[in-house]
Scaffold this motif. Structure first.
Motif, PDB file in Angstrom:
ATOM      1  N   VAL A 211      41.655  26.643 -15.630  1.00 11.18           N
ATOM      2  CA  VAL A 211      40.983  26.535 -16.916  1.00 11.18           C
ATOM      3  C   VAL A 211      39.709  27.361 -16.902  1.00 11.18           C
ATOM      4  CG1 VAL A 211      39.801  24.988 -18.516  1.00 11.18           C
ATOM      5  CG2 VAL A 211      41.887  24.243 -17.368  1.00 11.18           C
ATOM      6  N   ILE A 212      39.577  28.231 -17.934  1.00  3.30           N
ATOM      7  CA  ILE A 212      38.335  29.001 -18.075  1.00  3.30           C
ATOM      8  C   ILE A 212      37.682  28.521 -19.350  1.00  3.30           C
ATOM      9  CG2 ILE A 212      37.382  31.283 -18.546  1.00  3.30           C
ATOM     10  CD1 ILE A 212      39.724  32.424 -16.900  1.00  3.30           C
ATOM     11  N   GLU A 213      36.415  28.152 -19.293  1.00  2.00           N
ATOM     12  CA  GLU A 213      35.748  27.705 -20.497  1.00  2.00           C
ATOM     13  C   GLU A 213      34.719  28.738 -20.922  1.00  2.00           C
ATOM     14  OE1 GLU A 213      34.385  23.698 -20.450  1.00  2.00           O
ATOM     15  OE2 GLU A 213      33.340  23.922 -22.380  1.00  2.00           O
ATOM     16  N   LEU A 214      34.828  29.142 -22.173  1.00  2.00           N
ATOM     17  CA  LEU A 214      33.872  30.102 -22.730  1.00  2.00           C
ATOM     18  C   LEU A 214      32.883  29.343 -23.588  1.00  2.00           C
ATOM     19  CD1 LEU A 214      35.781  33.241 -24.094  1.00  2.00           C
ATOM     20  CD2 LEU A 214      34.483  32.998 -21.977  1.00  2.00           C
ATOM     21  N   VAL A 215      31.602  29.657 -23.441  1.00  2.00           N
ATOM     22  CA  VAL A 215      30.599  29.137 -24.366  1.00  2.00           C
ATOM     23  C   VAL A 215      29.699  30.298 -24.738  1.00  2.00           C
ATOM     24  CG1 VAL A 215      28.634  27.593 -24.671  1.00  2.00           C
ATOM     25  CG2 VAL A 215      30.646  26.804 -23.411  1.00  2.00           C
ATOM     26  N   ASP A 216      29.642  30.570 -26.053  1.00  2.00           N
ATOM     27  CA  ASP A 216      28.767  31.620 -26.547  1.00  2.00           C
ATOM     28  C   ASP A 216      29.007  32.952 -25.834  1.00  2.00           C
ATOM     29  OD1 ASP A 216      26.925  32.630 -28.213  1.00  2.00           O
ATOM     30  OD2 ASP A 216      25.165  31.917 -27.075  1.00  2.00           O
ATOM     31  N   GLY A 217      30.284  33.255 -25.583  1.00  2.00           N
ATOM     32  CA  GLY A 217      30.614  34.555 -25.020  1.00  2.00           C
ATOM     33  C   GLY A 217      30.433  34.675 -23.524  1.00  2.00           C
ATOM     34  N   ARG A 218      30.112  33.553 -22.865  1.00  2.00           N
ATOM     35  CA  ARG A 218      29.933  33.570 -21.413  1.00  2.00           C
ATOM     36  C   ARG A 218      30.953  32.656 -20.762  1.00  2.00           C
ATOM     37  NH1 ARG A 218      24.468  35.421 -21.094  1.00  2.00           N
ATOM     38  NH2 ARG A 218      23.709  34.072 -22.724  1.00  2.00           N
ATOM     39  N   VAL A 219      31.349  33.026 -19.531  1.00  2.00           N
ATOM     40  CA  VAL A 219      32.239  32.115 -18.807  1.00  2.00           C
ATOM     41  C   VAL A 219      31.399  30.965 -18.277  1.00  2.00           C
ATOM     42  CG1 VAL A 219      33.844  31.852 -16.888  1.00  2.00           C
ATOM     43  CG2 VAL A 219      33.776  33.995 -18.196  1.00  2.00           C
TER      44      VAL A 219
END
Ligand SMILES: Nc1ncnc2c1ncn2[C@@H]1O[C@H](COP(=O)(O)OP(=O)(O)O)[C@@H](O)[C@H]1O
Ligand SMILES: [Mg+2]
Lengths: 802, 232
Positions: free
Chosen positions: B211-219
């Motif tokens: 699972v990769i979580e992106l927040v505001d364009g960042r990993v």
């Protein structure tokens, strides 16, 4: 891949039949109009191109000045042809041709017809023109006097089921010709009509007067020359001019005339030559140009519909572009797909257009006085034009989705191409404005043409053209018996008065040089010359303003008494009409002179394109009378026609009774204007039809796009009429802008056309505004269905779509 | 298989440059099943589009099977993409004017697969997805789940090495979603197809191994899936 495109295109028709209908029918109607005009123009441009050597075949014409102004005539003197051929080496062959003045009566026993195509030609005709001789000998057929070569259709007409060769045809109840050959019919695209080629040597017999063929200053012959290959026309013209100066120079000088020759390429005559004495009424380059422009505009308008609807659908098409790109499509493949689709639709439209052409061609033919057919002429070239038009339309119409949409990156395209879409609304509006601008301009043109025509129809021409029967006196033997005919006709109770004249309104009028006795040497004026019988003015209802007109009670009136019109008084600079009475006039060169006994009101004998000319009226012998004018009581016209006919039959049993009505003869002068009006009318109807089809489609897309907005507005309490207003407002705005752009252009153009009339209407703001409002109304009615439907929709349904 | 090095993506908004992806670096090996999660607007779709070569990064390097995607020509990119990548969308993105059969056939047409071969490939897919009876229907005549199955089938027909799925179950009822996700799992496990999916739901994310979580364009997070690990 093509199958995939084809099925997409066909699905489009299946799934959005309304859209497809508008596209295909609009395009088809546009193409049909384009095809018809193309047929017409090809026909006009192909005149006289059937002559094998048409590139070096010329007609010799003459222009120059006399003291009374310019003269440009298609005719030359009879003696010139052979003499020119003898002395100018560049003239490979020369032929003289003499068509009949009006019509000849041609008879084979009891078969009698008036013929316009009975022409006298030199035997060199076969060298110069490409006449296709199927029977008879080329060298000898036209050598002997009283020989005639006839066309195949004349052979069938006069000699059904027989061999015409060696048989006799009788001309004008007097001259017997023997048939020496048969040619194929001339193509209709010929600037002269020739059904009978009679040997020119026949004219040594005085049919046109004694010594006719030796006359060197009587412009009564058409002369054509085949130049040797490589000959320079300017040099040949120079040599002809030298010949003119040498042979008739002194005579010309004595009447103050300077004449030079010019060579007219035979293929240019039909469209470009507008000289005096043209053989048949010619076409005009102006009509060809304006129709070409109309054809292109209509086609463009139809393509615009297609483009407009394509741009309106671009949101959904753009999603398709995105998907296809994701699935591995390259840009070229998408371009191919969209163009392919467009070609398929335009090809379907083309097939439909061919059907429409077949449907409207008869109406076009009757409006334009043509005889066009799809099968005539070059079928291959025709098919090429059709396919070419379909390809061009397909390309133009499909280019927007093909080149614009296909360029989006898939990520953008999948979102409906939001980024690129702003511009196309403007493009779409611009195109709609263009369509309506063109429609408005064409409709304005139509209205102006018809207003001017009704103006000419209703204008007081200075004489009463109603209830006058015109009977033609076609040849000398008929004219001899005219007094007997006149007296018998006058006895018919319903006949008010009878007269005759050498010229009549709507027919050719000869100009004559006239000089007042006291004028300095060589100061002549050119006046319309009428040789009339008594009662001419009463029959036509023309008032006398000074003195009196010719009267049987004054026997001297037949010798040297002239009546002139007010314009002539002005021409001679006499101040008042009364001053003219008693002055003497003379015809220079001749010995005829006489006294002015009266002045009559001006009347327009020629079309209103021409200025009102000064005129002179004399009473002469019946041999100069060509038209009998009979005023008939209103209500008994039909009886009068039959009674006049029975008198004709008893006096002239061998001749055909030919009559017309004066008002029709007058209207015939506007035949080309009427044609123009009808064509403009027809094509402007098609234009507005196509433009409205497009608008209808566009309105439905706009309503669809704004479904949500409409729903929100209704929820907020907007009434249905407010919604209709909101939706119609935009369309009204486009029409308004179109109107502002198009009406000044139309105004300028139509004023130019009106300037070709010496008597014209002024068309003002009123007409323009009325046309604008009319178009606005039609466009609002067109969009009404969609806007009302949108306004009535349930807002809840509309909002559910989000 | 995939290596992203300092990928950024930015758009000009008026005078401001707004960054949607900031310095993304990550590797994906062949045979992985990756779930990308994150709040709305965090750049998940944008990242997926860049991976699928539908969109270009503003800066950074992208290697696909060691090919420098950021440098090669459009033409070569299309070839790579045709050869190796299949896409599945939340909104299905079928072509409305084409039947199920034709929708499946379209990628093969672009790949210039021969007629007979094409037929058998489409037939096989229809068979695999139990859609033989529906082959002549248009997308609008299918339910959402059925449409998405067509979408999956269309992505698979090219036998891609990588499937990119942007919220494939976002519009579906859970039961339909299960069918789609089961397909993905099967493909991943049996055929070794690499899968990268975007999802909002922990449940669907749990089908993946990473699972990769992106927040505001960042990993923000990049880890092996604990549920998946335990389910194994
Ligand atoms: N073509 C574009 N131009 C400008 N901004 C864009 C464009 N595409 C996406 N964005 C913006 O980028 C951000 C991330 O979008 P997206 O990748 O679709 O997010 P997610 O899929 O995570 O919801 C959003 O704020 C969106 O408005
Ligand atoms: Mg997204």
């Amino acid at each position: 891949m093509f199958k995939n495109y084809l099925s997409i295109a066909l699905r489009l028709i299946q799934r959005q039949p309304g859209y497809a209908f508008i596209n295909i029918v609009g395009l088809a109607v546009g193409m049909a109009a384009f095809f018809v005009i193309t047929l017409f123009i090809t026909d006009e441009l192909s005149y006289d191109s059937h002559h094998e050597n048409s590139d070096r075949l010329y007609r010799i014409a003459v222009e120059g000045t006399t003291r009374n102004g310019e003269m440009r005539t298609a005719m030359t003197a009879p003696s010139w042809g052979p003499e020119l051929q003898d002395e100018i080496p560049e003239l490979e062959s020369v032929v003289r041709m003499r068509p009949p003045n009006q019509m000849w009566l041609v008879a084979k026993d009891n078969l009698k017809f008036f013929e316009k195509g009975f022409v006298f030609v030199d035997s060199t005709a076969f060298d110069v023109f490409s006449f296709d001789l199927v029977r008879g000998a080329r060298e000898s057929a036209l050598a002997a006097p009283f020989s005639v070569v006839i066309t195949e259709s004349m052979a069938a007409k006069y000699f059904p089921g027989q061999d015409p060769i060696g048989k006799q045809l009788r001309l004008d109840n007097a001259f017997d010709f023997s048939v020496t050959g048969i040619i194929r019919d001339l193509p209709a695209q010929s600037h002269f009509k020739a059904d009978f080629l009679a040997s020119l040597t026949t004219l040594d017999t005085p049919i046109y007067g004694p010594q006719f063929l030796q006359q060197n200053l009587n412009f009564a012959m058409y002369t054509y020359a085949l130049l040797s290959p490589g000959a320079k026309t300017a040099e040949v013209e120079g040599k002809i001019d030298e010949y003119i100066v040498r042979t008739v120079g002194p005579q010309l000088e004595s009447v103050g005339a300077v004449l030079t020759s010019f060579l007219q390429p035979i293929e240019s005559i039909h469209l470009e030559s507008h000289l005096d004495n043209e053989i048949l009424p010619n076409g005009s380059m102006g009509t060809v140009w304006s129709l070409s422009a109309i054809a292109l505009f209509i086609l463009l308008i139809a393509c615009i519909n297609y483009m407009n609807l394509a741009t309106a659908r671009s949101a959904s098409r753009s999603r398709e572009v995105g998907i296809r790109k994701v699935l591995g499509a390259e840009r070229q493949q998408l371009i191919g797909q969209f163009l392919g689709e467009s070609f398929i639709l335009s090809f379907l439209a083309m097939l439909l257009a061919v059907g429409i052409v077949l449907l409207i061609l008869p109406s076009f033919n009757s409006a334009a006085g043509t005889n066009l057919s799809l099968i005539s002429g070059g079928m291959v070239a025709g098919a090429g034009i059709f396919l070419g038009a379909a390809l061009v339309c397909g390309f133009v119409a499909g280019s927007y989705p093909a080149f614009f949409l296909s360029a989006f990156s898939p990520a953008v395209a999948l979102k409906g191409g939001i980024v690129g879409m702003k511009g196309n609304g403007l493009l779409r509006k611009g195109l709609v404005v263009f369509q309506f601008g063109t429609s408005i301009a064409l409709i304005l043109a139509t209205v102006v043409v018809f207003q001017q025509l009704s103006f000419t129809r209703d204008m007081d021409l200075g004489f009463d053209r109603e209830q006058v029967l015109v009977v033609q006196l076609t040849d000398p033997s008929v004219r001899t018996l005219y007094p007997m005919f006149r007296d018998r006709v006058a006895e018919i109770p319903s006949v008010v008065s009878v007269t005759a004249s050498s010229a009549a309104p709507g027919f050719f009028i000869q100009n004559r040089l006239v000089a007042p006795d006291d004028a300095p040497q060589d100061e002549n004026s050119l006046l319309q010359g009428f040789a009339t019988d008594f009662d001419f003015f009463t029959t036509l209802g023309i008032d006398t303003v000074a003195g009196r007109v010719h009267d049987k009670a004054h026997p001297s009136d037949s010798l040297g008494a002239f009546v002139i019109n007010e314009a002539a008084v002005k021409e001679f600079g006499w101040g008042t009409n009364e001053v003219a009475i008693g002055r003497r006039l003379a015809f220079p060169g001749g010995n005829a002179s006489g006294e002015i006994i009266g002045v009559i009101e001006n009347f327009h004998a020629e079309s209103l394109h021409e200025p009102l000319e000064p005129a002179i009226f004399t009473v002469l012998d019946p041999q100069t009378y060509l038209y009998v004018l009979i005023r008939v009581e209103a209500g008994s016209t039909r009886d009068a026609i039959t009674e006049v006919e029975s008198i004709w039959q008893s006096i002239y049993p061998a001749y055909i009774y030919q009559y017309s009505f004066l008002d029709e003869d007058v209207n015939r002068m506007y035949a080309s204007d009427i044609t123009l009006g009808r064509l403009f009318g027809g094509f402007s109807f098609l234009t507005i039809l196509i433009a409205c089809l497009g608008l209808f489609g566009l309105a439905s897309f706009t309503a669809e796009q704004r479904t949500k907005e409409i729903g929100v507005r209704k929820v907020m309490g907007a009434s249905e009429s407010e919604i209709v207003f909101l939706l119609s407002k935009d369309f009204a705005k486009y029409v308004g802008i179109a109107f502002l752009l198009a009406s000044p252009l139309a105004w300028i153009g139509m004023n130019k056309w009106l300037d070709t009339f010496n008597y014209r209407i002024e068309f003002g703001i009123g007409t323009i505004v009325l046309v604008g409002l009319g178009v606005l109304l039609v466009s609002l009615i067109t969009v009404a269905y969609q806007t009302v439907k949108a306004s009535l929709a349930n807002p809840v349904d509309a909002l559910k779509y989000e | 298989m995939i290596r992203l090095d300092k990928i950024t993506k930015s758009y000009l908004h008026g005078f401001n440059r707004s960054f949607i992806l900031r310095n993304i670096s990550l590797d994906v090996q062949e045979g992985e099943f990756v779930s990308i999660m994150g709040p709305s607007g965090s750049g998940k779709s944008t990242l997926l589009h860049i991976l699928g070569m539908l969109n270009e990064p503003s800066t950074g390097e992208y290697f696909f099977f060691d090919q420098p995607v950021h440098k090669i020509s459009e033409r070569k990119r299309t070839d790579l993409h045709r050869e190796y990548i299949g896409f599945v969308f939340q909104a299905y993105h079928l072509i409305d004017d084409l039947t199920v059969y034709e929708n499946l056939e379209t990628p093969l047409l672009y790949k210039k697969v021969k007629g007979s071969e094409r037929k058998s490939m489409v037939a096989e897919m229809l068979d695999r997805f139990n859609m033989v009876a529906k082959k002549d229907l248009f997308p609008s005549q299918l339910s959402g789940g059925q449409q998405q199955l067509v979408g999956v089938a269309r992505a698979l027909i090219m036998q891609p090495k990588l499937i990119l799925a942007d919220e494939p179950t976002g519009n579906l009822h859970t039961s339909h979603g299960e069918i789609v996700m089961d397909w993905f799992r099967k493909l991943n496990q049996e055929d070794g197809v690499t899968i990268i999916q975007v999802t909002h739901s922990e449940h669907w994310a749990s089908y993946g191994k990473r699972v990769i979580e992106l927040v505001d364009g960042r990993v923000e997070r990049d880890e092996l899936n604990p549920t998946q690990a335990s389910a194994e």
